[in-house]
Design a protein around this motif. Structure first.
Motif, PDB file in Angstrom:
ATOM      1  N   MET A  34       4.056  -5.187   2.683  1.00  0.00           N
ATOM      2  CA  MET A  34       5.471  -5.165   2.311  1.00  0.00           C
ATOM      3  C   MET A  34       5.726  -4.137   1.222  1.00  0.00           C
ATOM      4  SD  MET A  34       7.758  -6.872   3.815  1.00  0.00           S
ATOM      5  CE  MET A  34       9.121  -7.261   2.735  1.00  0.00           C
ATOM      6  N   ALA A  35       6.940  -3.730   1.154  1.00  0.00           N
ATOM      7  CA  ALA A  35       7.317  -2.754   0.127  1.00  0.00           C
ATOM      8  C   ALA A  35       6.929  -3.270  -1.255  1.00  0.00           C
ATOM      9  CB  ALA A  35       8.822  -2.503   0.192  1.00  0.00           C
ATOM     10  N   ASN A  36       6.363  -2.386  -2.031  1.00  0.00           N
ATOM     11  CA  ASN A  36       5.975  -2.747  -3.384  1.00  0.00           C
ATOM     12  C   ASN A  36       6.386  -1.604  -4.299  1.00  0.00           C
ATOM     13  OD1 ASN A  36       4.761  -3.270  -5.785  1.00  0.00           O
ATOM     14  ND2 ASN A  36       2.652  -3.076  -5.028  1.00  0.00           N
ATOM     15  N   THR A  37       7.367  -1.859  -5.109  1.00  0.00           N
ATOM     16  CA  THR A  37       7.903  -0.769  -5.927  1.00  0.00           C
ATOM     17  C   THR A  37       7.385  -0.818  -7.359  1.00  0.00           C
ATOM     18  OG1 THR A  37       9.868  -2.095  -6.324  1.00  0.00           O
ATOM     19  CG2 THR A  37       9.990  -0.470  -4.559  1.00  0.00           C
ATOM     20  N   TYR A  79      11.593   5.157  -0.798  1.00  0.00           N
ATOM     21  CA  TYR A  79      11.176   5.188  -2.200  1.00  0.00           C
ATOM     22  C   TYR A  79      11.669   6.421  -2.939  1.00  0.00           C
ATOM     23  CZ  TYR A  79       7.701   1.458  -1.311  1.00  0.00           C
ATOM     24  OH  TYR A  79       7.070   0.281  -1.018  1.00  0.00           O
ATOM     25  N   LEU A 105      -0.202   7.486 -13.222  1.00  0.00           N
ATOM     26  CA  LEU A 105      -1.344   8.368 -12.952  1.00  0.00           C
ATOM     27  C   LEU A 105      -2.605   7.908 -13.687  1.00  0.00           C
ATOM     28  CD1 LEU A 105      -2.392  11.048 -11.690  1.00  0.00           C
ATOM     29  CD2 LEU A 105      -1.618  12.199 -13.767  1.00  0.00           C
ATOM     30  N   PRO A 113       6.927   0.259   3.593  1.00  0.00           N
ATOM     31  CA  PRO A 113       6.275  -0.709   4.475  1.00  0.00           C
ATOM     32  C   PRO A 113       7.084  -1.986   4.641  1.00  0.00           C
ATOM     33  CG  PRO A 113       4.739   0.109   2.801  1.00  0.00           C
ATOM     34  CD  PRO A 113       6.082   0.656   2.469  1.00  0.00           C
ATOM     35  N   ASP A 160       6.733  -5.991   6.738  1.00  0.00           N
ATOM     36  CA  ASP A 160       5.860  -6.866   7.508  1.00  0.00           C
ATOM     37  C   ASP A 160       6.389  -6.968   8.925  1.00  0.00           C
ATOM     38  OD1 ASP A 160       3.929  -7.414   5.711  1.00  0.00           O
ATOM     39  OD2 ASP A 160       4.869  -9.237   4.919  1.00  0.00           O
ATOM     40  N   TRP A 177      -3.033   8.849  -6.607  1.00  0.00           N
ATOM     41  CA  TRP A 177      -1.841   8.397  -7.338  1.00  0.00           C
ATOM     42  C   TRP A 177      -0.598   8.556  -6.468  1.00  0.00           C
ATOM     43  CZ3 TRP A 177       1.887  11.898  -9.956  1.00  0.00           C
ATOM     44  CH2 TRP A 177       2.907  11.168 -10.578  1.00  0.00           C
ATOM     45  N   SER A 220     -14.938   9.352  -7.995  1.00  0.00           N
ATOM     46  CA  SER A 220     -13.905   9.269  -6.955  1.00  0.00           C
ATOM     47  C   SER A 220     -14.474   9.214  -5.544  1.00  0.00           C
ATOM     48  CB  SER A 220     -12.956  10.454  -7.085  1.00  0.00           C
ATOM     49  OG  SER A 220     -13.668  11.664  -6.921  1.00  0.00           O
ATOM     50  N   GLY A 221     -15.719   8.771  -5.404  1.00  0.00           N
ATOM     51  CA  GLY A 221     -16.252   8.608  -4.057  1.00  0.00           C
ATOM     52  C   GLY A 221     -17.297   9.656  -3.728  1.00  0.00           C
ATOM     53  N   GLU A 262      -3.773   5.133 -14.235  1.00  0.00           N
ATOM     54  CA  GLU A 262      -4.508   4.085 -13.528  1.00  0.00           C
ATOM     55  C   GLU A 262      -5.538   4.663 -12.559  1.00  0.00           C
ATOM     56  OE1 GLU A 262      -4.528   0.601 -13.455  1.00  0.00           O
ATOM     57  OE2 GLU A 262      -3.531   0.827 -15.396  1.00  0.00           O
ATOM     58  N   PHE A 263      -5.374   5.944 -12.236  1.00  0.00           N
ATOM     59  CA  PHE A 263      -6.258   6.571 -11.242  1.00  0.00           C
ATOM     60  C   PHE A 263      -7.306   7.471 -11.893  1.00  0.00           C
ATOM     61  CE2 PHE A 263      -2.462   5.237  -9.120  1.00  0.00           C
ATOM     62  CZ  PHE A 263      -2.919   4.730  -7.912  1.00  0.00           C
ATOM     63  N   GLU A 264      -7.409   7.389 -13.193  1.00  0.00           N
ATOM     64  CA  GLU A 264      -8.408   8.176 -13.905  1.00  0.00           C
ATOM     65  C   GLU A 264      -9.801   7.807 -13.404  1.00  0.00           C
ATOM     66  OE1 GLU A 264      -8.191   7.947 -18.158  1.00  0.00           O
ATOM     67  OE2 GLU A 264     -10.061   9.069 -18.420  1.00  0.00           O
ATOM     68  N   PRO A 265     -10.603   8.816 -13.053  1.00  0.00           N
ATOM     69  CA  PRO A 265     -11.952   8.490 -12.575  1.00  0.00           C
ATOM     70  C   PRO A 265     -12.756   7.823 -13.684  1.00  0.00           C
ATOM     71  CG  PRO A 265     -11.662  10.874 -12.804  1.00  0.00           C
ATOM     72  CD  PRO A 265     -10.330  10.247 -13.049  1.00  0.00           C
ATOM     73  N   LYS A 268      14.283   5.754  -5.351  1.00  0.00           N
ATOM     74  CA  LYS A 268      13.850   5.037  -6.547  1.00  0.00           C
ATOM     75  C   LYS A 268      13.084   5.958  -7.505  1.00  0.00           C
ATOM     76  CE  LYS A 268      11.251   0.994  -8.050  1.00  0.00           C
ATOM     77  NZ  LYS A 268      12.222   0.572  -9.055  1.00  0.00           N
ATOM     78  N   HIS A 290     -13.543  11.801   4.367  1.00  0.00           N
ATOM     79  CA  HIS A 290     -14.549  11.350   5.342  1.00  0.00           C
ATOM     80  C   HIS A 290     -13.917  11.307   6.735  1.00  0.00           C
ATOM     81  CE1 HIS A 290     -18.062  10.434   2.954  1.00  0.00           C
ATOM     82  NE2 HIS A 290     -17.343   9.765   2.075  1.00  0.00           N
ATOM     83  N   TRP A 348     -17.290  11.674  -1.053  1.00  0.00           N
ATOM     84  CA  TRP A 348     -16.813  12.666  -0.078  1.00  0.00           C
ATOM     85  C   TRP A 348     -17.436  14.043  -0.292  1.00  0.00           C
ATOM     86  CZ3 TRP A 348     -14.126  16.800  -2.230  1.00  0.00           C
ATOM     87  CH2 TRP A 348     -13.720  16.620  -3.563  1.00  0.00           C
ATOM     88  N   GLN A 398      -0.690   6.027  -4.023  1.00  0.00           N
ATOM     89  CA  GLN A 398      -0.806   4.713  -4.680  1.00  0.00           C
ATOM     90  C   GLN A 398      -1.924   3.864  -4.065  1.00  0.00           C
ATOM     91  OE1 GLN A 398       1.436   3.114  -7.354  1.00  0.00           O
ATOM     92  NE2 GLN A 398       1.300   5.306  -7.779  1.00  0.00           N
ATOM     93  N   ASP A 406     -10.962   9.876  -0.802  1.00  0.00           N
ATOM     94  CA  ASP A 406     -12.345   9.744  -0.340  1.00  0.00           C
ATOM     95  C   ASP A 406     -12.374   9.361   1.137  1.00  0.00           C
ATOM     96  OD1 ASP A 406     -15.155   9.652  -0.697  1.00  0.00           O
ATOM     97  OD2 ASP A 406     -15.091   7.486  -0.990  1.00  0.00           O
ATOM     98  N   PHE A 443       5.086   0.780  -8.965  1.00  0.00           N
ATOM     99  CA  PHE A 443       4.185   1.917  -8.833  1.00  0.00           C
ATOM    100  C   PHE A 443       3.290   2.040 -10.062  1.00  0.00           C
ATOM    101  CE2 PHE A 443       7.904   3.078  -6.225  1.00  0.00           C
ATOM    102  CZ  PHE A 443       7.258   3.159  -4.995  1.00  0.00           C
ATOM    103  N   LEU A 444       2.012   2.346  -9.784  1.00  0.00           N
ATOM    104  CA  LEU A 444       1.054   2.513 -10.879  1.00  0.00           C
ATOM    105  C   LEU A 444       1.170   3.915 -11.456  1.00  0.00           C
ATOM    106  CD1 LEU A 444      -2.064   0.930  -9.119  1.00  0.00           C
ATOM    107  CD2 LEU A 444      -0.624  -0.141 -10.880  1.00  0.00           C
ATOM    108  N   ASN A 473       1.018   3.339  -0.123  1.00  0.00           N
ATOM    109  CA  ASN A 473       2.359   3.015  -0.625  1.00  0.00           C
ATOM    110  C   ASN A 473       2.908   4.242  -1.347  1.00  0.00           C
ATOM    111  OD1 ASN A 473       4.363   0.945  -0.804  1.00  0.00           O
ATOM    112  ND2 ASN A 473       3.893   0.744  -3.008  1.00  0.00           N
TER     113      ASN A 473
END
Lengths: 389, 501
Positions: free
Chosen positions: B1-4, A296, B9, A132, A134, A230, B78-79, B11-14, A299, A243, B81, A233, A239, B6-7, A124
């Protein structure tokens, strides 16, 4: 100087159509060999229509103002009142719907033809130009297979895009097989985020099914997971994609890396070039792409927008790194006037023809013939550096 | 579906902090810290960032953190990889090992018509007994069969001496025989003739052209230096002859087919720019600034010829500066040692250079078939044997099998000391991925194949200084110099890589 081509049209009246139907457009003057695969397009300029057996076509489409030319006895679906019919060339593949929409799926004169696999996506991205939606994937798969059958002759290039095409699963494999069996020499480019490629079984199937000239164009937005995840999203996306890239290499699938240039990718861009060279040296091409102000982006404008003339330094450093290292690098979607002279040789005319515009300022520019121009969506908001050269 | 929704940064802290991946480091005099890993990846951190890195307090949003993670020198939540990639990178760096021994040196005669005081080979006079110092047909055939038994599908057959052209007939026979025997094997064979070019005849060049043989010769610099370093056996000067014949060879075979090596003597230290200019005058594309090896006659002559590693390093830098100026002015000309080190450090690819690799080149990358049928891991090993020490004699082509020779006791001894990853003083050196191991030299100079880095021999001190110099240079290079160094690595013209202003 707007040159946008409308791919979606709406007509006044549809009869005899209960479901979406695909067909290849044929003009009256060329309609000697009727076929159910073909939609007869009757235009205003057709003085006389002598079609003895119109029912042998898949459907009949009538241009706005040409209603009087329709033969009285038509037993196939008829679509009446198509605007701008002269833009629908013979050999185009269109899909018509009971609700009156006529959508061009394939244009023989274009190098920008893509199969729009699905509107769904497992990421996203903050800057997604096509958020996106449906849709009904099983139904789409059938349409795509039909589209491939209907394409007249072997196209030089063809794309598969979305959404995320790998969400089609087995359907994607079948589409690739069909393309391979019909067009052995077509250059096929699939835009995928590469996350599903983390599954090596899928990659192996793709490698077996795809035609010989097949490239997976995979975006990478940073040299590290936090920033990339990020931006797209999706936790774990980096990762999976890493891979996936290695699985692609393992299965001898050609990959190219695509990077969208915006305020969040620019600071690590030179570091990303280092990373790509050291970690993905098998990438056949790296495309650094100006952002399309759609979806987006509108926005997230403040978070994303950086004027290309303000990232010139980072862009030059990145292109130099890749070029010195012998990597094949291109700049997409940036008009030449905002591309620094040092790296203009890497700029490509990359914007799909149907959404490509030039501004009033571009009129009379001596570089216009080799310039990418702008996305139609940049008509109002664009770089302050745009000026006639 | 569109999801606005947004999280952010954050939220993505390892999660779970980070752990250190294996790395080696070297503090630089400027306060920065050079860090490398076994995949050859490296990074220069400020002393402060380095300190935070090892204390595990680097913030995940910092540029140092991201750079370390990308190589990868640290791992977070973070995985996985990074492991896969690290394995691939390391594997790629060691792929020079694919196919095992690739360089096969044939000493077709030990006789020579020059009498270089630094000669590392126990050469014999030109008129010495041919039967005693030239290769017999039986030895030649057996040696070729050994070469063709190598697992590699590409091998190099290199003729050394002595002066191989003293027995041109043996060279002709060797290539003929190699091609004949290879018909059933189907390897790609590159042929190299190492010659002082003092007795070059047109028929030699015709043969080189017909058979696809390239020439490697020796040029130590301008006339006064070359003649001093490389006199003819009869005492006559050799410079005029070798330069004239380099030209003839270039004209007959093309410039790419003729290369030259230089050896640095004490006298050479006085002429860094003159040596380079002589190579330029001779239209050479590169020069390899080689230190004198502590072997053979060079040891006997060391009081006259020798110098310290520090003196050599100072000389190297002067040569290098001059070469850079030449390239900045638009002429493509590289220093080969630098090209090798830079390729190791700055690219993901491997370099097969037998004098600077781990496992060592000796035996693993190169072997020497002597005129008398003995097989050695290197020239140096042959020298040792001739002074009565057969430690690195692999066996005889006349008596032993391929397995006896390449997997026997001497190779086991060698292998135990051949990996710098496991040598004291090397295993924790930041430049280990770019350097090599030289167990034969260690044995020769210190009596022990592992040796200690601070011991005599100079291998460590010389290489470490030059590699560090090159890393610092690459790190601080302006765009112009960066372009030049990459042109060397990619073997491109420095002007081709130039972008408009």
């Amino acid at each position: 100087m707007e040159q946008v081509i409308t791919l979606r049209r709406k007509v006044e009246r549809v009869s005899g159509l209960s479901d979406r139907l695909l067909g290849r457009v044929v003009y009256v003057s060329q309609a000697a060999d009727h076929s159910k695969d073909e939609f007869l397009l009757i235009r205003k300029s057709d003085e006389y229509v002598d079609i003895s057996q119109p029912s042998r076509f898949g459907a009949v489409i009538v241009e706005e103002g040409a209603e009087h030319l329709v033969p009285s006895e038509v037993s196939v679906p008829i679509i009446i009142g198509l605007p701008e019919a002269e833009r629908v060339t013979a050999g185009s593949v269109v899909v018509v719907s009971p609700n009156g929409s006529v959508v061009t799926l394939y244009r023989p004169e274009s190098h920008s033809n893509s199969i729009f696999a699905t509107g769904q996506c497992n990421s996203n991205c903050l800057m997604c130009s096509q958020p996106p939606v449906d849709d009904d994937i099983p139904a789409l798969i059938k349409e795509h297979l039909r589209l491939v059958e209907l394409i007249p002759g072997e196209p030089e290039t063809l794309g598969i895009t979305g959404g995320e095409p790998t969400l089609l699963g087995d359907g994607l494999i079948r589409i690739l097989q069909t393309i391979k069996s019909r067009f052995s020499n077509t250059q096929l480019t699939m835009l995928t985020n590469g996350r599903a490629y983390a599954n090596n079984d899928l990659v192996r199937q793709v490698a077996q099914a795809a035609p010989s000239k097949f490239v997976s164009a995979i975006p990478l937005y940073a040299d590290n997971p936090t920033l990339h995840d990020w931006i797209v999203q999706a936790k774990g996306a980096f990762d999976q994609t890493m891979h996936g890239l290695y699985n692609a290499a393992r299965n001898k699938l050609q990959v190219e890396i695509r990077v969208v240039l915006h305020k969040q990718t620019i600071p690590r861009l030179p570091a990303l070039a280092d990373f790509i060279y050291r970690t993905i040296p098998f990438a056949s091409h790296i495309a650094l792409m100006g952002m399309e102000n759609m979806g987006y982006v509108k926005k997230n404008w403040d978070q994303l927008w950086i004027d290309p003339i303000d990232y010139a330094e980072e862009l030059i450093a990145t292109v130099r790194k890749l070029y010195y290292r012998g990597m094949n690098v291109s700049i997409y979607n940036l008009p030449l006037c905002v591309t620094p002279t040092a790296i203009r040789q890497f700029a490509r005319q990359s914007i799909s023809d149907y959404k490509n515009i030039y501004l009033d300022e571009c009129h009379g520019c001596q570089l216009i013939d080799s310039c990418s121009g702008l996305f139609a969506s940049s008509k109002e908001r664009h770089s302050r550096g745009i000026k006639r050269q | 579906m569109a999801n606005t929704n947004f999280l952010p940064l954050s939220e993505f802290e390892p999660t779970g902090g980070y752990s250190l991946m294996p790395f080696r480091f070297q503090r630089w005099p400027d306060g920065n810290v050079f860090i490398s890993n076994s995949a050859g990846e490296h990074l220069v951190l400020s002393s402060g960032d380095f300190s935070k890195f090892v204390k595990k307090t680097l913030p995940y949003t910092s540029s140092a953190y991201m750079g370390l993670l990308a190589r990868p020198m640290l791992r977070d939540g973070s995985g996985d990889w990074g492991y896969d990639i690290y394995a691939s990178k390391w594997f790629t760096k060691k792929s020079f090992l694919d196919g095992f021994t690739k360089l096969h040196i044939f000493v077709t005669t030990l006789r020579c018509n020059q009498s270089c005081p630094y000669c590392q080979v126990s050469r014999q006079g030109e008129v010495a007994d041919c039967g005693a110092f030239d290769m017999s047909p039986a030895v030649m055939e057996r040696s070729i069969r050994f070469m063709l038994a190598s697992p590699s599908n590409r091998v190099t057959m290199e003729f050394q001496g002595g002066e191989p052209l003293l027995r041109f007939d043996l060279l002709q026979e060797a290539v003929r025989k190699a091609k004949e025997l290879n018909e059933k094997v189907g390897k790609h064979i590159d042929y190299v003739l190492c010659s002082n070019l003092s007795i070059l005849e047109d028929r030699h060049l015709d043969w080189c052209r017909t058979e696809g043989v390239i020439i490697s010769t020796s040029l130590d610099g301008p006339e006064y230096l070359h003649n001093k370093n490389r006199p003819m056996g009869n005492g006559r000067p050799s410079h005029e002859i070798v330069t004239r014949n380099i030209r003839r060879a270039q004209e007959a075979l093309g410039k790419h087919a003729v290369s030259a090596l230089m050896t640095t003597t004490r006298e050479s230290l006085l002429y860094p720019t003159e040596i380079v200019d002589e190579y330029l005058r001779m239209d050479m594309g590169s020069v390899f600034i080689r230190e004198l090896n502590p072997y053979g006659f060079a040891v006997k002559s060391s009081t006259v010829l020798g110098y310290s590693s520090d003196e050599f390093f100072r000389f190297y830098k002067r040569v290098f500066d001059h070469i850079i100026q030449i390239n900045r002015a638009g002429r493509t000309f590289s220093e080969s040692f630098a090209s090798i080190v830079l390729t190791k450090a700055l690219t993901p690819w491997t370099v097969g250079f037998v004098d600077l690799q781990s496992p060592a080149g000796a035996g693993f990358g190169v072997c020497v078939y002597n005129h008398d049928g003995e097989v050695y891991v290197s020239d140096e090993a042959r020298m040792l044997a001739e002074t009565g020490d057969p430690t690195f004699r692999l066996g005889s082509v006349l008596e032993d099998s391929y397995e006896d020779i390449f997997f026997g006791e001497p190779m086991q001894t060698l292998a135990a000391s051949a990996c710098s990853e496991a040598l004291p003083g090397c295993s924790d050196c930041a430049y280990q991925p770019y350097c090599g191991a030289d167990p034969v030299r260690n044995y020769r100079t210190q009596g022990d194949p592992m040796g200690i880095r601070t011991g005599p021999g100079g291998f460590c001190r010389r290489n470490k200084q030059i590699i560090e110099y090159l890393m610092q240079l690459a790190h601080t290079a302006d765009d112009d110099l960066t372009r030049i160094l990459w042109a060397w690595i990619c073997q491109e013209d420095v002007n081709t890589a130039k972008l408009p202003a």
